[in-house]
Design an enzyme around this catalytic site. Structure first.
Site, short mmCIF file in Angstrom:
data_model
loop_
_atom_site.label_atom_id
_atom_site.label_comp_id
_atom_site.label_asym_id
_atom_site.label_seq_id
_atom_site.Cartn_x
_atom_site.Cartn_y
_atom_site.Cartn_z
N ASP A 9 0.85 -1.18 0.00
CA ASP A 9 0.00 0.00 0.00
C ASP A 9 0.89 1.24 0.00
OD1 ASP A 9 -1.69 2.11 0.66
OD2 ASP A 9 -2.70 1.04 2.29
N ILE A 10 0.78 2.06 -1.02
CA ILE A 10 1.64 3.24 -1.13
C ILE A 10 1.42 4.21 0.03
CG2 ILE A 10 0.13 4.66 -2.59
CD1 ILE A 10 2.84 5.27 -4.19
N ASP A 33 -5.24 7.67 -6.14
CA ASP A 33 -5.62 9.03 -5.75
C ASP A 33 -6.58 9.03 -4.56
OD1 ASP A 33 -5.68 11.83 -5.94
OD2 ASP A 33 -7.16 11.84 -7.54
N SER A 115 -0.79 5.38 -14.55
CA SER A 115 -1.68 5.15 -15.70
C SER A 115 -2.01 3.68 -15.96
CB SER A 115 -1.15 5.79 -16.98
OG SER A 115 -1.27 7.19 -16.92
#
Length: 162
Positions: A9-10, A33, A115
């Site tokens: 998990d960032i 985001d 992306s």
């Protein structure tokens, strides 16, 4: 610069800065985001509104506070949507993120695969684009940490690292 990869998990990465794959409006969204905005709290959105009233262009980057995240900063990049944007815009996200990290004095930066989620960029090409930039970058960043969401992505990045 050392390129590392972790699965996870960032939002939990203990680094100087994490990179957010944002949309042009810079007001939160889904995927990475949304996770960053939820975990970091309302300070990130407030800073986005104040610093980027008109949002950001595709391929560009800018920073905000990291709010309640372990990182000090969030570097927001706007990746291209596959089929509508260019690979140059995708690589620009990484180039610009590293430039912003240098401006901030960030030595360690955690990156998502920009992306490659809802924006539909082919995962193998998204990995290749990131690694091309990291391998040729002239930067003071000491660690570019690629944070893989899921074991298949982790394995693909590991294989590409060699």
């Amino acid at each position: 610069m050392e390129i590392t990869v972790v699965e996870g998990d960032i939002t939990t990465q203990d680094v100087d800065a994490i990179v957010n794959a944002a949309n042009n409006r810079m007001r939160g969204g889904g995927g990475v985001d949304g996770a960053i905005h939820r975990a970091g709290g309302p300070a990130i959105l407030r800073d986005c509104v104040a610093r980027f009233p008109d949002g950001l262009a595709t391929g560009d980057a800018g920073w905000t506070t990291a709010g309640e995240l372990p990182a000090r900063w969030v570097i927001h990049v706007v990746g291209p949507i596959h089929g509508r944007g260019s690979r140059d815009q995708l690589t620009s996200c990484y180039v610009r993120a590293l430039a912003v990290a240098d401006e901030l004095g960030a030595a360690s930066v955690a990156f998502p695969l920009v992306s490659a989620g809802v924006y539909g960029w082919p995962k193998d090409d998204a990995i290749a684009a990131a690694l091309e930039v990291f391998r040729s970058a002239q930067t003071a960043v000491r660690e570019a940490r690629m944070v893989a969401f899921g074991e298949p992505t982790y394995n693909a990045i590991r294989a590409s690292l060699g």
